[in-house]
Design a protein around this motif. Structure first.
Motif, mmCIF file in Angstrom:
data_model
loop_
_atom_site.group_PDB
_atom_site.id
_atom_site.type_symbol
_atom_site.label_atom_id
_atom_site.label_comp_id
_atom_site.label_asym_id
_atom_site.label_seq_id
_atom_site.Cartn_x
_atom_site.Cartn_y
_atom_site.Cartn_z
ATOM 1 N N GLU A 159 0.749 -1.123 0.046
ATOM 2 C CA GLU A 159 -0.024 -0.015 -0.070
ATOM 3 C C GLU A 159 0.840 1.360 -0.025
ATOM 4 O O GLU A 159 0.799 2.326 -0.687
ATOM 5 N N ARG A 216 2.159 1.683 -3.536
ATOM 6 C CA ARG A 216 0.935 2.292 -4.263
ATOM 7 C C ARG A 216 0.743 3.897 -4.153
ATOM 8 O O ARG A 216 0.598 4.425 -5.007
ATOM 9 N N GLN A 217 0.744 4.043 -2.956
ATOM 10 C CA GLN A 217 0.726 5.638 -2.544
ATOM 11 C C GLN A 217 1.728 6.545 -3.063
ATOM 12 O O GLN A 217 1.712 7.489 -3.655
ATOM 13 N N GLU A 220 1.475 9.264 -5.604
ATOM 14 C CA GLU A 220 2.049 10.595 -5.576
ATOM 15 C C GLU A 220 3.127 11.111 -6.443
ATOM 16 O O GLU A 220 3.073 12.294 -7.036
#
Length: 230
Positions: A215, A218-219, A223
């Motif tokens: 996660e 992914r973030q 970004e």
């Protein structure tokens, strides 16, 4: 009926008083007479007393399925469970083939000293709760694993990962949970917090960490993509 037959004393297991009949049945030795009592006596307590005296697995199976009284049916099932732990392994396996009740089959799977009887019992289990109970509580690890392999319910699998008496079974259970739903972070956390096995706790923590890292990646990628668009 002849006059001589009428003058013969009536056996106590045919007495009008059901309490006397039930007491008399405890002394009956003839299997045919006992089966007759189970088939014909109108009082459930007398039928139960007769069932306790019988070791006839096919007949007990019929009674466990068909008797009008639930307590007589339960007594017949209990007798079959007892036979499934008998000294004779062949007789134990035969008893299992006449059991349908899931709770009774689970009892055999969890405690019978006979491998064949345990395996036969697990093979006849269909309800997730019954399979889960065997996976958690079976004295024999192979039997517990056999039940786990047949189990697909995610809640029962999680329960096995938390509460199984056997570490290997608990580890296999959490792996099945992960295969069924690799993103089940909350479930992994619950298992890790509550399990009785340290190895399962470590595996649960690793699964949670892998999800958190994925996660975070992914973030970070999202970004970075957003920054390129500015």
């Amino acid at each position: 009926m002849s006059l001589l037959d009428r003058l013969k004393p009536q056996p106590k297991w045919k007495h009008p008083d059901p309490e006397i009949r039930a007491a008399a049945v405890t002394e009956l030795e003839d299997a045919d007479e006992l089966r007759s009592v189970v088939r014909e006596d109108p009082d459930p307590s007398v039928r139960r007393a007769a069932v306790k005296r019988l070791g006839d697995a096919p007949f007990l199976g019929q009674v466990a399925r068909d008797d009008a009284d639930e307590h007589v049916r339960a007594e017949a099932a209990a007798s079959l469970v007892e036979l499934a732990s008998a000294a004779d392994e062949a007789a134990a396996e035969a008893a299992v083939t006449h059991l349908d009740d899931q709770k009774s089959l689970g009892a055999v799977a969890k405690a019978s000293p006979h491998k064949g009887a345990r395996q036969a019992a697990v093979a006849r289990l269909t309800e997730p709760r019954a399979l889960g109970a065997v996976a958690r509580q079976a004295a024999d690890v192979q039997t517990a694993m056999h039940a786990l392999h047949a189990l697909g319910d995610p809640d029962e699998l999680a329960d096995a990962a938390i509460n199984s008496e056997h570490k290997d079974v608990a580890l296999a259970a959490i792996e099945k949970v992960a295969v069924a739903d690799p993103s089940a972070r909350e479930q992994f956390q619950t298992i890790g917090t509550r399990t009785k096995h340290k190895a399962v706790g470590r595996r649960a923590a690793a699964l949670v960490q892998a999800l958190d890292e994925a996660e975070a990646e992914r973030q970070a990628a999202a970004e970075a993509f957003r920054q390129k668009q500015i």
